[in-house]
Design an enzyme around this catalytic site. Sequence first.
Site, PDB file in Angstrom:
ATOM      1  N   GLU A 424       0.684  -1.331   0.070  1.00 53.30           N
ATOM      2  CA  GLU A 424      -0.074   0.104   0.083  1.00 53.30           C
ATOM      3  C   GLU A 424       0.694   1.497   0.043  1.00 53.30           C
ATOM      4  OE1 GLU A 424      -2.986  -0.313   3.184  1.00 53.30           O
ATOM      5  OE2 GLU A 424      -3.994  -1.963   2.125  1.00 53.30           O
ATOM      6  N   GLU A 501      -3.761  -9.072   0.620  1.00 52.98           N
ATOM      7  CA  GLU A 501      -4.320  -8.895   2.049  1.00 52.98           C
ATOM      8  C   GLU A 501      -5.862  -8.800   2.318  1.00 52.98           C
ATOM      9  OE1 GLU A 501      -1.966  -5.674   4.054  1.00 52.98           O
ATOM     10  OE2 GLU A 501      -3.701  -5.370   5.099  1.00 52.98           O
TER      11      GLU A 501
END
Length: 808
Positions: A424, A501
């Site tokens: 991210e 994730e």
Amino acid sequence: MNKNILQKITIILALLLLAACATKSKNARIIEDFNKDWNFKIGDYPTAIQSDFNSSDWRALQLPHDWSIEGAFDKDSKTKQAQGFLPAGMGWYRKTFTIPQDWKNKTVAVEFDGVFKNSEVFINRHSLGIRPNGYISFSYELSKYLKFGGQNVIAVKVDNSAQPNSRWYTGSGIYRNVRLVASDKLHVAEWGTFVTTPEISKEKASVHLEVEVKNAAETEKEFKIVSSILNQNNVEVTQTESTEKISPNATLKKTQNFTLKNPILWDTENPYLYKIVTRIYEKSTLVDSYETPLGVRYFNFDAEKGFSLNGKPMKILGVCLHHDNGALGAVENIHAVRRKLTLLKEMGTNAIRMSHNPHSLEMMQLCDEMGFIVQDEAFDVWKKKKVTNDYHKDWDAWHKKDLEDFIKRDRNHPSVMMWSIGNEIREQFDSTGIAITRELAQIVKSLDTTRPVTSALTENVIEKNFIYQSGALDLLGFNYKHEDYKDFPTRFKGQKIIASESVSALETRGHYDFPADGVKAWPTKYGAAFDGNADWTVSAFDQVKSYWGATHEENWKTIKKQDFMAGTFIWTGFDYIGEPDPYPYPARSSYFGIIDLAGLPKDVYYMYQSEWTTKPVLHIFPHWNWKEGQEVDVWAYYNNADEVELFLNGKSLGKKTKQNDDLHISWHVKFEPGTLKAISRKDGKVVLEAAINTAGVASKIDLKVDKPTIKNDNYDLVYVTVSIVDKDGNLLPNANDLINFEVSGGGKLVGVDNGYQANLDSFKASSCKLFNGKCIAIIQSNGKKENIQLKATTRNGIPVSVLDVKVN
Ligand code: GAL
């Protein structure tokens, strides 16, 4: 020849070979544990590099060591909530040691597996260098500063004072192993081998080994390089050798090729490991010996069919892990890692994502040995910060070196099947992300082209994501947004995809709120809101999720249907210290784990076990100590059966079967004390029975060990699960008694924990409060060859419990 005789001859030959190696290896590489006899003090002591510095008031300790975990939780800590309110700061380590005179002609190096962070290492007053990255493994050559036959002083400054610097708990100090390595001037360079298996069939595998040899001597050397492949029984199966010349102070790259006949393949169920031993001989003297792990396997990510290993389609059933070991903090210990991986393996997990940084050598080694597929991840930040003092400050100066070292260290592990260049990353929303992604992918490819480069992306308007736009990713990793997966094949035509994730659901072990149906989100985004509980708990019914995530069931139902999706990595396998969403202080550890911080499974563990393994599972919950007449929801996770029938005190409450894509069944039951029992049946035959009894009066402290013996090596650990039971052995599910521990003999208490996310008692205390009936005590060998005795005491009326652990 008779098979038995042949077997005996093979064994004798193997023993002779071993004996031959043993006599010659006197001259070869010496690897010494360098963890013992350090002194440590919190603060800044620049004069500690001097040999006459007086460190008598410093603490003596054995590495690995994390000083943050020893400190107190502090609401105002500079590390903040994300790092669990524990202290950081600056500390120094110092050690005096002698080096044998006869190492004078050797190259001596010190290897650090990880120091958090900003370390500077000094030997006999000379600075060897700094290393800002707290997760990277590094080494320094000491030879030219050493006093051979005399006393030497190594000092390590660790500066973790610039805070906050992480989104999770990091620990502070030399928290991984340290070794001293003495090799001949002519030796295999550090991380100097790279093994690949370009072709694999049933009959043979071609094995390709690159070896980098270093000559640190002032003279040219002629040498023989012999590499042998040994099977799992340490028997040589093939070898190759050549004679080479190397100039003074030079390195030389040599390629060796082997053919391995009828290779046994590495997979997650049978992680068969060969190893390559590379030996260097000068004349006929063995001067160096270096080992490279070898797992023979091939894998493929496919845009339509997902993942396959050795030609067999399978899903990557993974969990994300942070690096801490619960009550041990960041201290790395192979036994702690093995316990974590064993629990995950039993759950059916076949993959680990190393969130979001390089993990330890032990973790990598055990993933090879135990059969986990690894997504190895380098960074959580690039040039743009997430937290004031995080790695963005070191990015320009260090990212290339850190990434290269990370790949070189880990690329021989057969478990590694994906390189993640970031999680991210902020640059996904900024056009600078394009160039950086290309640069990082190119660095990875220059060192290894056998695994895909991936990055964990945030899915929002992904087509505008610059990391994706770079076109440099081989495998797209997506975090969360499971509802959107179904559209990915059309949106990302031809792309290989993994859920890097997922989930981020919240649970507290052993805590149950009713009613147990419906899903709540925190903070509210859609659906019902989770307003939180006054005692900072979250129900263990899989019901509460972070708004960006999903419940475990929501996620798995989606993933299992999408063939194109290579797999999923659940956030997270274990609770970790820090990031205690959804609560503020005093919550100090995360709620995301399938297993709590103490290593005690939450109920949802069994949902995965029922789905991810083929062994029969029947798990019913909650406990059976409620108020008379209370409405209680009872859930069951099961598999391998057509139906489950529930009984209360012998009376049937009905049979249930999972409908459609259900992952559990449930009943509403009016509580009455007694026995709640479930029976699963297939074709009318009983598969499993599970029962919970209402617990009566507390009668005994129950102590259960994870293994019956301990090695007297100063490292080995025994985990003791502690609970209070009634006279019939039933767990008291609400017990919160304080248990005092005393350890004598060959062990010491190194940590306690009850898995409660808002517990502010020290992990290093000699007592622990049970939480929802349980806690753990961790005992470590103190090196004495004596059996260990653990004495557990609590309030009056409950006798002292004593547990013996044998030392072997
Ligand atoms: C993700 C992030 C993880 C963790 C998680 C919590 O977005 O990648 O590191 O913070 O959220 O839900």
